[in-house]
Scaffold this motif. Structure first.
Motif, PDB file in Angstrom:
ATOM      1  N   ALA A   1      30.509  81.319  36.686  1.00  0.00           N
ATOM      2  CA  ALA A   1      31.506  81.804  36.502  1.00  0.00           C
ATOM      3  C   ALA A   1      30.568  83.005  35.946  1.00  0.00           C
ATOM      4  CB  ALA A   1      31.959  82.049  35.736  1.00  0.00           C
ATOM      5  N   ALA A   2      29.317  83.319  36.971  1.00  0.00           N
ATOM      6  CA  ALA A   2      28.312  84.500  36.612  1.00  0.00           C
ATOM      7  C   ALA A   2      28.527  85.657  37.284  1.00  0.00           C
ATOM      8  CB  ALA A   2      27.027  83.832  36.748  1.00  0.00           C
ATOM      9  N   SER A   3      28.665  86.488  37.591  1.00  0.00           N
ATOM     10  CA  SER A   3      28.991  87.276  38.317  1.00  0.00           C
ATOM     11  C   SER A   3      27.750  87.204  39.480  1.00  0.00           C
ATOM     12  CB  SER A   3      29.081  89.456  38.348  1.00  0.00           C
ATOM     13  OG  SER A   3      27.693  89.111  37.896  1.00  0.00           O
ATOM     14  N   ASP A   4      26.855  86.692  39.688  1.00  0.00           N
ATOM     15  CA  ASP A   4      25.947  87.056  40.865  1.00  0.00           C
ATOM     16  C   ASP A   4      25.965  85.114  41.491  1.00  0.00           C
ATOM     17  OD1 ASP A   4      23.429  86.554  42.276  1.00  0.00           O
ATOM     18  OD2 ASP A   4      21.780  86.438  40.645  1.00  0.00           O
ATOM     19  N   PRO A   5      26.056  84.726  43.242  1.00  0.00           N
ATOM     20  CA  PRO A   5      26.219  84.195  43.350  1.00  0.00           C
ATOM     21  C   PRO A   5      24.683  83.298  43.689  1.00  0.00           C
ATOM     22  CG  PRO A   5      26.099  85.787  45.230  1.00  0.00           C
ATOM     23  CD  PRO A   5      26.235  86.697  43.626  1.00  0.00           C
ATOM     24  N   THR A   6      23.721  83.702  43.831  1.00  0.00           N
ATOM     25  CA  THR A   6      22.621  83.049  43.693  1.00  0.00           C
ATOM     26  C   THR A   6      23.195  82.253  42.077  1.00  0.00           C
ATOM     27  OG1 THR A   6      21.149  84.391  44.843  1.00  0.00           O
ATOM     28  CG2 THR A   6      19.944  82.906  43.120  1.00  0.00           C
ATOM     29  N   ALA A   7      23.119  83.011  40.696  1.00  0.00           N
ATOM     30  CA  ALA A   7      23.344  81.988  39.340  1.00  0.00           C
ATOM     31  C   ALA A   7      24.052  80.892  39.755  1.00  0.00           C
ATOM     32  CB  ALA A   7      23.521  82.900  38.654  1.00  0.00           C
ATOM     33  N   ARG A   8      25.651  81.691  40.368  1.00  0.00           N
ATOM     34  CA  ARG A   8      26.159  80.742  40.772  1.00  0.00           C
ATOM     35  C   ARG A   8      26.214  78.600  40.982  1.00  0.00           C
ATOM     36  NH1 ARG A   8      29.290  85.169  41.661  1.00  0.00           N
ATOM     37  NH2 ARG A   8      30.202  84.554  43.834  1.00  0.00           N
ATOM     38  N   ARG A   9      25.432  78.960  42.035  1.00  0.00           N
ATOM     39  CA  ARG A   9      24.983  78.117  43.122  1.00  0.00           C
ATOM     40  C   ARG A   9      23.568  77.377  42.735  1.00  0.00           C
ATOM     41  NH1 ARG A   9      23.554  81.610  47.384  1.00  0.00           N
ATOM     42  NH2 ARG A   9      21.612  82.094  46.801  1.00  0.00           N
ATOM     43  N   TRP A  10      22.809  77.862  41.693  1.00  0.00           N
ATOM     44  CA  TRP A  10      21.737  77.160  41.031  1.00  0.00           C
ATOM     45  C   TRP A  10      22.450  76.661  40.420  1.00  0.00           C
ATOM     46  CZ3 TRP A  10      17.719  75.720  42.796  1.00  0.00           C
ATOM     47  CH2 TRP A  10      16.562  76.203  43.558  1.00  0.00           C
ATOM     48  N   ALA A  11      23.441  76.550  39.437  1.00  0.00           N
ATOM     49  CA  ALA A  11      24.276  76.044  37.931  1.00  0.00           C
ATOM     50  C   ALA A  11      25.522  74.583  39.299  1.00  0.00           C
ATOM     51  CB  ALA A  11      25.031  77.059  37.671  1.00  0.00           C
ATOM     52  N   ALA A  12      25.704  75.018  40.090  1.00  0.00           N
ATOM     53  CA  ALA A  12      26.612  74.014  40.978  1.00  0.00           C
ATOM     54  C   ALA A  12      25.348  73.085  41.447  1.00  0.00           C
ATOM     55  CB  ALA A  12      26.843  74.671  42.079  1.00  0.00           C
ATOM     56  N   ARG A  13      24.318  73.631  41.784  1.00  0.00           N
ATOM     57  CA  ARG A  13      23.392  72.569  42.802  1.00  0.00           C
ATOM     58  C   ARG A  13      22.936  71.617  41.319  1.00  0.00           C
ATOM     59  NH1 ARG A  13      19.416  75.100  45.816  1.00  0.00           N
ATOM     60  NH2 ARG A  13      20.969  75.607  46.874  1.00  0.00           N
ATOM     61  N   ASP A  14      22.402  72.133  40.363  1.00  0.00           N
ATOM     62  CA  ASP A  14      21.747  71.621  38.611  1.00  0.00           C
ATOM     63  C   ASP A  14      23.660  70.628  38.189  1.00  0.00           C
ATOM     64  OD1 ASP A  14      19.636  72.273  40.389  1.00  0.00           O
ATOM     65  OD2 ASP A  14      19.295  73.735  38.229  1.00  0.00           O
ATOM     66  N   LEU A  15      23.973  70.630  38.363  1.00  0.00           N
ATOM     67  CA  LEU A  15      25.339  70.615  37.908  1.00  0.00           C
ATOM     68  C   LEU A  15      25.455  68.803  37.982  1.00  0.00           C
ATOM     69  CD1 LEU A  15      28.130  73.079  37.231  1.00  0.00           C
ATOM     70  CD2 LEU A  15      26.654  71.829  35.431  1.00  0.00           C
TER      71      LEU A  15
END
Length: 207
Positions: free
Chosen positions: A31-45
């Motif tokens: 739910a981070a405002s930064d799409p890069t952070a969301r992308r990394w989170a989605a990848r590592d999940l």
């Protein structure tokens, strides 16, 4: 004279992980405002077995295309019941892009999707039944032709049958011949069904 590379003082953008990588932290970062952070989170999940509910919830509201792509890749890799159920739910979305993305993701999960295929093909919503036929288009599963034959034998909606006939024209064998002929009789007043069934009958392969 040799060329000399010029130096620049501009900062270099590094697409790197910036926060904790445990499963709980990754779900928060979705739910981070930064799409890069969301992308990394989605990848590592992908390494978190209980991540599907959070990923599905994020997918339904995610506006960034690159993040959506990673979420779908991770859901496909997880491939559990929750992930598949979430993708099925996306078929009912009013957003065409999300529906198409869900169809493409489900096409990559033949073993997980197969047990629910008959249910989708009998859904009360004809649009969902058409999307289910669309999934079969690239679903590498030995029952695809059987499911399509059942559709044209049973479904009362002309557009659903037309979509199934179009696909039978690509994957059908002589096993579909009698059902196609019966469909022509059942929809004798529908010119497209006549055209599509004639085309499919001419393309049937030996079983």
């Amino acid at each position: 004279m040799a060329l000399v590379k010029t130096q620049t003082d501009e900062p270099i953008t590094v697409d790197a992980r910036q926060a904790g990588r445990d499963c709980a932290s990754l779900m928060v970062q979705l739910a981070a405002s930064d799409p890069t952070a969301r992308r990394w989170a989605a990848r590592d999940l992908v390494d978190c077995p209980d991540a599907a509910p959070a990923l599905v919830a994020r997918l339904k509201q995610e506006a960034d295309v690159s993040v959506r792509e990673v979420i779908l890749t991770t859901l496909t890799s997880l491939g559990d019941a929750t992930a598949v159920a979430g993708l099925v739910d996306c078929l009912r979305s009013e957003e065409p892009a999300l529906r198409n993305e869900a169809i493409e993701a489900m096409q990559k999960l033949p073993d997980a999707v197969a047990p629910m295929m008959r249910g989708l093909l009998a859904d009360s919503d004809p649009d969902v039944r058409i999307f289910a036929v669309n999934i079969l288009e690239s679903l590498c599963h030995p029952e695809v032709e059987t499911w399509l034959i059942e559709v044209i034998d049973r479904d009362s909606h002309v557009n659903v049958c037309g979509t199934a006939v179009d696909l039978l024209g690509e994957v059908g064998t002589v096993s579909a011949r009698e059902s196609l002929l019966r469909l022509q009789v059942r929809f004798a007043d529908e010119p497209y069904i006549r055209f599509a069934t004639d085309l499919a009958l001419g393309r049937l392969r030996e079983a």
